[in-house]
Design an enzyme around this catalytic site. Structure first.
Site, PDB file in Angstrom:
ATOM      1  N   THR A  30       0.807  -1.223   0.000  1.00  0.00           N
ATOM      2  CA  THR A  30       0.000   0.000   0.000  1.00  0.00           C
ATOM      3  C   THR A  30       0.839   1.271   0.000  1.00  0.00           C
ATOM      4  O   THR A  30       0.330   2.352  -0.298  1.00  0.00           O
ATOM      5  CB  THR A  30      -0.932   0.032   1.219  1.00  0.00           C
ATOM      6  OG1 THR A  30      -0.138   0.034   2.422  1.00  0.00           O
ATOM      7  CG2 THR A  30      -1.861  -1.171   1.225  1.00  0.00           C
ATOM      8  N   CYS A  34       2.336   2.608   9.506  1.00  0.00           N
ATOM      9  CA  CYS A  34       1.377   2.625  10.607  1.00  0.00           C
ATOM     10  C   CYS A  34       2.085   2.468  11.949  1.00  0.00           C
ATOM     11  O   CYS A  34       3.245   2.049  12.021  1.00  0.00           O
ATOM     12  CB  CYS A  34       0.371   1.472  10.475  1.00  0.00           C
ATOM     13  SG  CYS A  34      -0.530   1.417   8.916  1.00  0.00           S
ATOM     14  N   CYS A  38      -2.357  -0.091  14.924  1.00  0.00           N
ATOM     15  CA  CYS A  38      -3.312   0.314  13.879  1.00  0.00           C
ATOM     16  C   CYS A  38      -4.503  -0.645  13.848  1.00  0.00           C
ATOM     17  O   CYS A  38      -4.321  -1.868  13.841  1.00  0.00           O
ATOM     18  CB  CYS A  38      -2.625   0.320  12.519  1.00  0.00           C
ATOM     19  SG  CYS A  38      -3.694   0.933  11.179  1.00  0.00           S
ATOM     20  N   ARG A  63       3.862   6.754   3.102  1.00  0.00           N
ATOM     21  CA  ARG A  63       2.982   7.816   3.579  1.00  0.00           C
ATOM     22  C   ARG A  63       2.333   7.401   4.898  1.00  0.00           C
ATOM     23  O   ARG A  63       2.116   6.209   5.153  1.00  0.00           O
ATOM     24  CB  ARG A  63       1.880   8.112   2.554  1.00  0.00           C
ATOM     25  CG  ARG A  63       2.375   8.468   1.178  1.00  0.00           C
ATOM     26  CD  ARG A  63       1.209   8.830   0.255  1.00  0.00           C
ATOM     27  NE  ARG A  63       0.187   7.793   0.230  1.00  0.00           N
ATOM     28  CZ  ARG A  63       0.229   6.730  -0.543  1.00  0.00           C
ATOM     29  NH1 ARG A  63       1.262   6.535  -1.353  1.00  0.00           N
ATOM     30  NH2 ARG A  63      -0.754   5.836  -0.531  1.00  0.00           N
ATOM     31  N   CYS A  65      -0.395   6.571   7.615  1.00  0.00           N
ATOM     32  CA  CYS A  65      -1.747   6.004   7.599  1.00  0.00           C
ATOM     33  C   CYS A  65      -2.753   7.051   8.076  1.00  0.00           C
ATOM     34  O   CYS A  65      -2.544   7.708   9.097  1.00  0.00           O
ATOM     35  CB  CYS A  65      -1.790   4.777   8.505  1.00  0.00           C
ATOM     36  SG  CYS A  65      -3.420   4.045   8.703  1.00  0.00           S
ATOM     37  N   CYS A  68      -4.636   5.381  11.637  1.00  0.00           N
ATOM     38  CA  CYS A  68      -3.994   5.336  12.967  1.00  0.00           C
ATOM     39  C   CYS A  68      -3.115   6.545  13.253  1.00  0.00           C
ATOM     40  O   CYS A  68      -2.640   6.710  14.374  1.00  0.00           O
ATOM     41  CB  CYS A  68      -3.192   4.049  13.127  1.00  0.00           C
ATOM     42  SG  CYS A  68      -1.678   3.959  12.128  1.00  0.00           S
ATOM     43  N   ASP A 444      16.973  11.182  51.312  1.00  0.00           N
ATOM     44  CA  ASP A 444      15.748  11.963  51.463  1.00  0.00           C
ATOM     45  C   ASP A 444      14.933  11.428  52.633  1.00  0.00           C
ATOM     46  O   ASP A 444      14.726  10.214  52.770  1.00  0.00           O
ATOM     47  CB  ASP A 444      14.937  11.886  50.174  1.00  0.00           C
ATOM     48  CG  ASP A 444      13.633  12.655  50.251  1.00  0.00           C
ATOM     49  OD1 ASP A 444      13.659  13.875  50.057  1.00  0.00           O
ATOM     50  OD2 ASP A 444      12.600  12.011  50.535  1.00  0.00           O
TER      51      ASP A 444
END
Length: 494
Positions: A30, A34, A38, A63, A65, A68, A444
């Site tokens: 694709t 992601c 996702c 690129r 998604c 998500c 402390d």
């Protein structure tokens, strides 16, 4: 982690949100990338490749998604848990150094050549400093596009792009949408989530984190130690002023079950990335609570505390120098007295600001402003005046650099060399100002009382020996020990 294919595959198939930000899944069929969680059906294993950063994915031509939104994942916990040059470089990049000072400035701050920094970042993250900064600019642009009505030209320059054309090309390449299309999608999403008009000049967004998160001590500590005029708790939110590279801002942070609601009012939108980065560091939102808690649970005396309220964070700061000054003011006095001393400095030397929504009045004073103070005007013991003025002078002239790029061990050594700086002050600065997750406060009083009540050793030497098994997360163990006491710092205000 991205090189461990089997582990990555298991995380993707189980949609495990704990690994969001640890690695990214790029899908060959694709062309998108992601986050591990996702919600879409995972592709076949042979169609997935794993990358260590969003910048690496983008550089490889993938690129983001649209479902998500991997660019909005929590940051990798590695960069705040390590002190090596790559981690320090990533903290500086998140703080916007490359956009303001270029790769030359980044390398100079780290004491390396540009070629060395390029090589180290490429080896570990699959992308160099320019690509990493570009990915961050793309994320900032998306936030401004979706959450403001700024004209696109102003968005482009506020996000750090040098030209409108570069801005348009980057947005299209990373998100597969034109800026105007991205704004339309963001408006529909915003209207569905929270209908009603937006407040002009205010940016509202969600700060993600890895679950679990117990907010009591985190926000309780910030609220209980808040300096009047600079910080306040109002209407369920911690609010404070921010001194930023291009201007100033006011932030309101509200804990929610699955995110931190953040409202930012900035005098210059170019400061958005830096403001978000500093707020995330202050709230320790990039931590990996599962890894921390698993390690601390190996101690049978700590395990019940972890099981009772898992996911405690270490409250940090938005300004390391500010916190160092406040740590000195808080030496051997009550929380109320420390707030009073700090408020006097703020009134006398801080920069006034307007706050239409609350009671904030000033930015915390710069070290240059504090360098001009008259020690005799301080209602402090003479020895503490000397400690404070020596600290301020060292911060102002640069001999004590404290910041996101600080080498933790070197900073400790320089602090120890200053008069009046004992182990407690040095370690609390390392913990809360520098972000060292292994900083430890065995001397402390609260830690010692809690340790004794649990059956742990209560002397500093013996407790330090026992705490060796808690490394590298001793700062988180301190939070669990402090939380056993009935103190305002452990209570989420109403």
């Amino acid at each position: 982690m991205h090189t461990d294919t089997e582990r990555c595959l298991r995380a993707v198939r189980s949609k495990d949100a704990r690994f969001d930000g640890w690695f990214f899944t790029a899908v060959l069929t694709t062309g998108i990338y992601c986050r591990p969680s996702c919600p879409v059906v995972p592709p076949k294993a042979e169609n997935m490749v794993f990358h260590p950063s969003a910048a690496s994915c983008q550089q490889a031509g993938f690129r983001a998604c649209k479902r998500c939104r991997p660019d909005t994942s929590p940051g990798s916990p590695e960069w705040n848990a390590r002190a090596d040059s790559v981690a320090r470089a990533m903290r500086l990049i998140h703080d916007g150094i490359v956009d303001r000072e270029g790769v030359t400035g980044l390398a100079g701050r780290l004491g390396y050549s540009q070629r060395q920094i390029e090589r180290q970042l490429l080896a570990e993250l699959g992308a160099g400093p320019l690509a990493l900064a570009r990915a961050q600019r793309a994320q900032t642009a998306r936030l401004l596009i979706e959450t403001t009505t700024l004209p696109m030209a102003e968005v482009a320059f506020a996000a750090g792009f040098s030209s409108i054309r570069t801005f348009n090309d980057t947005v299209r390449e990373v998100f597969a949408l034109a800026p105007t299309e991205l704004r339309a999608r963001g408006a529909r999403r915003s209207d569905a989530a929270a209908p009603g008009p937006r407040t002009p000049g205010v940016i509202s967004l969600r700060l993600p984190f890895r679950a679990p998160l117990t907010p009591d001590n985190l926000f309780g500590h910030l609220a209980a130690t808040a300096v009047p005029g600079v910080e306040e708790w109002r209407d369920g939110a911690y609010r404070r002023t921010l001194r930023l590279p291009y201007g100033h801002g006011i932030v309101a942070l509200t804990p929610r079950p699955d995110h931190i609601a953040c409202r930012l009012a900035l005098t210059d939108p170019r400061d958005l990335t830096v403001a978000i980065s500093r707020c995330r560091r202050m709230l320790d939102l990039d931590a990996d609570p599962v890894a921390v808690d698993e390690q601390l649970r190996t101690d049978p005396l700590l395990a019940p505390l972890v099981d009772k309220a898992p996911g405690r964070r270490v409250p940090g700061t938005v300004d390391a120098a500010e916190f160092a000054v406040r740590a000195v003011l808080g030496q051997q006095v009550s929380t109320a007295a420390a707030r009073t001393h700090a408020a006097r400095l703020v009134t006398a030397y801080g920069t006034p600001v307007d706050d239409p929504e609350g009671g904030l009045t000033h930015l915390f004073p710069t070290t240059d402003a504090l360098a001009a103070l008259d020690p005799e005007s301080l209602a402090l013991p003479r020895s503490r005046r000397a400690t404070l003025t020596t600290l301020v002078a060292a911060l102002a002239d640069g001999t004590l650099p404290l910041g996101t790029d600080s080498d933790w061990d070197e900073a400790r050594a320089r602090l120890h060399a200053l008069p009046g700086f004992g182990p407690w002050t040095v370690e609390v600065i390392a913990m809360r100002a520098l972000g060292d997750p292994d900083a430890f406060l065995p001397g402390d009083l609260g830690v010692r009382r809690s340790a004794q009540a649990l059956g742990l050793p209560s002397t500093p030497a013996a407790l330090t020996a026992r705490a060796a098994a808690w490394r590298p997360w001793r700062a988180y163990a301190v939070q669990y020990l402090w939380a056993t006491e009935d103190h305002a710092i452990n209570i989420l205000p109403a």
